[in-house]
Design an enzyme around this catalytic site. Sequence first.
Site, short mmCIF file in Angstrom:
data_model
loop_
_atom_site.label_atom_id
_atom_site.label_comp_id
_atom_site.label_asym_id
_atom_site.label_seq_id
_atom_site.Cartn_x
_atom_site.Cartn_y
_atom_site.Cartn_z
N GLN A 12 0.82 -1.07 0.07
CA GLN A 12 -0.13 0.06 0.06
C GLN A 12 0.83 1.39 -0.21
O GLN A 12 0.61 2.21 -0.96
CB GLN A 12 -0.93 -0.01 1.02
CG GLN A 12 -1.77 1.27 1.43
CD GLN A 12 -2.90 0.99 2.15
OE1 GLN A 12 -3.88 1.71 2.22
NE2 GLN A 12 -2.60 0.56 3.38
N LEU A 13 1.63 1.38 1.21
CA LEU A 13 2.63 2.78 1.07
C LEU A 13 3.43 2.87 -0.15
O LEU A 13 3.63 3.85 -0.84
CB LEU A 13 3.52 2.48 2.41
CG LEU A 13 4.29 3.99 2.71
CD1 LEU A 13 3.28 5.43 2.48
CD2 LEU A 13 4.93 3.76 3.83
N ILE A 39 13.91 -8.82 1.28
CA ILE A 39 15.05 -8.19 2.47
C ILE A 39 15.71 -9.27 3.23
O ILE A 39 16.51 -8.78 4.21
CB ILE A 39 14.32 -7.07 3.15
CG1 ILE A 39 13.01 -7.56 3.90
CG2 ILE A 39 13.78 -5.99 2.23
CD1 ILE A 39 12.58 -6.63 5.01
N THR A 103 5.18 1.79 13.45
CA THR A 103 3.73 1.73 13.89
C THR A 103 3.18 2.02 15.40
O THR A 103 4.13 2.17 16.11
CB THR A 103 3.23 0.16 13.60
OG1 THR A 103 1.81 0.33 13.90
CG2 THR A 103 4.02 -0.82 14.60
N TYR A 127 3.24 -8.39 16.55
CA TYR A 127 3.36 -7.59 15.33
C TYR A 127 3.98 -6.16 16.04
O TYR A 127 5.12 -5.83 15.35
CB TYR A 127 2.23 -7.07 14.91
CG TYR A 127 2.19 -5.90 13.87
CD1 TYR A 127 2.94 -5.95 12.86
CD2 TYR A 127 1.51 -4.74 14.18
CE1 TYR A 127 2.98 -4.79 11.93
CE2 TYR A 127 1.51 -3.49 13.30
CZ TYR A 127 2.16 -3.56 12.35
OH TYR A 127 2.45 -2.47 11.48
#
Length: 287
Positions: A12-13, A39, A103, A127
């Site tokens: 999304q970003l 990554i 976040t 998370y």
Amino acid sequence: MQNIVVFGASGQLGQCLKKVAALKGITSIFFLPESEANILDADLLNQIFERYKPTHVINCAAYTAVDKAEDDIDLARKINKTGAENLAIQCKAYGAALVQVSTDFVFKGDKPNPLVEDDIAEPISIYGLTKLEGEQDVAAILPAHYIIRTSWLYSEFANNFVKTMLKLGAERDELKIIADQVGTPTYGIDLAGAILDIITSGTDNYGIYHYSNEGVTSWYDFAKGIFDISNTQVKTNPIRTSEYPTRAARPAFSVMDKSKIKKTFGISIPYWRDSLIVCIKALESVQ
């Protein structure tokens, strides 16, 4: 001459960054999806850095399935912690600055005041914990870092709360939405613009920054805003978190103070509902 490389560009970003970079006329930016730039593959990362020789790297790659992460701890930690660490190591070797997107989930969410950057991080989910570990590794390895914490991200791209509400609102007569989790939505286009403004500012004011849209709301009021702006007719009922149990705990209050990023970079941040109007118009234009 700045050379920007975006990892996790298919998310999304990443898609928001691509749109904003085009609008700003930034051409020396390269978007690498996960399929081309894992990554977790240190050798591949070395080849990528040697090829592009970036001055700035934006890490949009993340494990974001909040509930699934509770049972998929190893993979969440590999992507959110080890992946960030790998990028920091490469950035240090090539003299690049790293924008690490984080976040509001790094906070416990039990305080009534807007969160500032040096508040104690106490994640209550896997998370949140793995994203915090990624922050800590980046900061320990690479002085030239921007850690940008955001919240409630949505846009016209990928899956997110706004698109889900529009879909459910069109399909159902009645919805129950949590009203006792309070925070601030973030329009991905606004966040992308802020990130690119920071990179192109010509400054090196490295550190942790908070970015969301302005204002305070609950998920219930956010949903009501979505339905009001889109003229979606659906009955919306507020419920408590306890009535909708999830595998992972969420912060009850995660409104972030944006004073630091505004003062340091002169960034103007739109009110959440104004940005929501822009997003819904963008979604309607492609229907």
